[in-house]
Scaffold this active site. Structure first.
Site, short mmCIF file in Angstrom:
data_model
loop_
_atom_site.label_atom_id
_atom_site.label_comp_id
_atom_site.label_asym_id
_atom_site.label_seq_id
_atom_site.Cartn_x
_atom_site.Cartn_y
_atom_site.Cartn_z
N LEU A 160 0.85 -1.21 0.00
CA LEU A 160 0.00 0.00 0.00
C LEU A 160 0.88 1.25 0.00
O LEU A 160 1.17 1.84 1.04
CB LEU A 160 -0.92 0.00 1.23
CG LEU A 160 -2.39 -0.31 0.96
CD1 LEU A 160 -3.23 -0.09 2.20
CD2 LEU A 160 -2.92 0.53 -0.19
N HIS A 161 1.31 1.63 -1.17
CA HIS A 161 2.31 2.69 -1.31
C HIS A 161 1.84 4.06 -0.80
O HIS A 161 2.36 4.57 0.18
CB HIS A 161 2.72 2.83 -2.78
CG HIS A 161 3.17 1.56 -3.42
ND1 HIS A 161 4.37 0.93 -3.13
CD2 HIS A 161 2.58 0.79 -4.38
CE1 HIS A 161 4.49 -0.15 -3.87
NE2 HIS A 161 3.43 -0.27 -4.64
#
Ligand code: RIB
Ligand code: CA
Length: 315
Positions: A243-244
């Protein structure tokens, strides 16, 4: 604690969308002045369309959405439909947007807000290629220098995700990334080294779905798609997709869950095979002064706690 006043520059993209929901779901902590959009994960006509869909999902049509640059400064655009789907927001189930796109170009909107707001009060949060940010810096450096700081998702100390050497945002527009890192504003860099430590596992998906409101339902759909179709997951052999972009908002909500250090970051703009690589002097092997705080560690449970709290806060 004083509210953080931010401009989010993004290329939605499911992880951009989750970052927007994290910020818009914490209005007592974060004041989103505007959302600006850039070509990246998908072309600009879709990133701005998706951004408006997400702002409406959050019930925050008061937050203007501006379209910016439709291509990188020099290179041709490279997109990532293989990760995000043809629309860039596959899995969301969101309707077409009703709110209008703001009439001002993102670059001009960023500069106008920085000129109007008190000096040192606005944080820029780029979540995509840095084209809009770099152009604003070049167009009016004196006004841009009024910004407080830049907290961005991009780069990597270790391996890249779009080439062996480079992370997607910096690889798509390496010249923009170089302008940003040479400008001189305080930068906090959330690279792949930390974003690959917050993975969307099935357990995390179940927790999001259990929240039960409309925003969490859309987030679950987006994350489930992103998790199922992101070929990176198979490639990395991890048990969830990274989940950048939400790492940027989590930093604003509680920087204490992260760890990192100040070091110099250079951007490769000449090498073919390493184009867009962030060259991070983590061990200070040069005497070049630090120009960024590079984040490497995170408390994963605390991160997902922040994400769930933001989603839960929607009525
Ligand atoms: O490399 C990951 C980054 O590229 C994220 O911001 C993702 O949304 C894409 O823009
Ligand atoms: Ca992004």
């Amino acid at each position: 604690m004083q509210r953080k006043r931010i401009i989010v520059d993004c290329d939605p993209g499911q992880d951009d969308a989750i970052a927007l929901l994290m910020a818009l779901g914490a209005p007592q902590r974060i004041d989103v002045l505007a959302v600006t959009c850039v070509a990246g994960n998908v072309p600009l006509r879709l990133t701005e369309w998706n951004a408006r869909r997400v702002v409406e999902l959050a019930g925050r049509e008061d937050v203007p959405v501006h379209a910016g640059c439709g291509r990188p400064l020099l290179r041709s655009l490279r997109t990532a439909e293989h990760v995000h789907g043809e629309t860039g927001l596959d899995g969301s189930g969101l309707p077409d947007p009703q709110m209008p796109l703001a009439g001002t170009h993102a670059v001009d909107a960023i500069l106008a807000m920085l000129a109007a707001e008190p000096e040192g009060s606005v944080t820029l949060c780029p979540l995509g290629p840095l084209t809009n940010i770099a152009l604003a810096m070049v167009k009016d450096p004196v006004t841009f220098a009024r910004a407080k700081e830049i907290v961005l998702m991009g780069g990597a100390m270790d391996l890249g995700n779009v080439t062996p050497a480079a992370e997607f945002n910096f690889h798509v527009d390496p010249h923009a990334a170089r302008i940003v890192f040479e400008f001189g504003l305080p930068i906090t860099m959330m690279g792949l080294d930390v974003t690959h430590k917050v993975l969307v596992t099935d357990h995390r998906l179940d927790a999001v779905r259990a929240i039960g409101n409309r925003q969490a339902q859309a987030a679950h759909g987006m994350l489930e798609f992103y998790n199922r179709f992101d070929r990176d997951r198979e490639r990395y052999g991890s048990d969830g997709a990274p989940l950048h972009d939400p790492c940027v908002i989590a930093w604003l909500l509680d920087a204490s869950i992260f760890s990192g250090r100040d070091c110099h970051v250079g951007i490769e703009t000449d090498s073919g095979s390493c184009m867009g690589r962030s060259v991070v002097d983590w061990w200070r092997s040069t005497d070049v002064p630090a120009n960024a705080h590079v984040v490497s560690g995170v408390d994963e449970d605390a991160f997902f706690g922040l994400l769930e709290a933001s989603l839960r806060a929607f009525p």
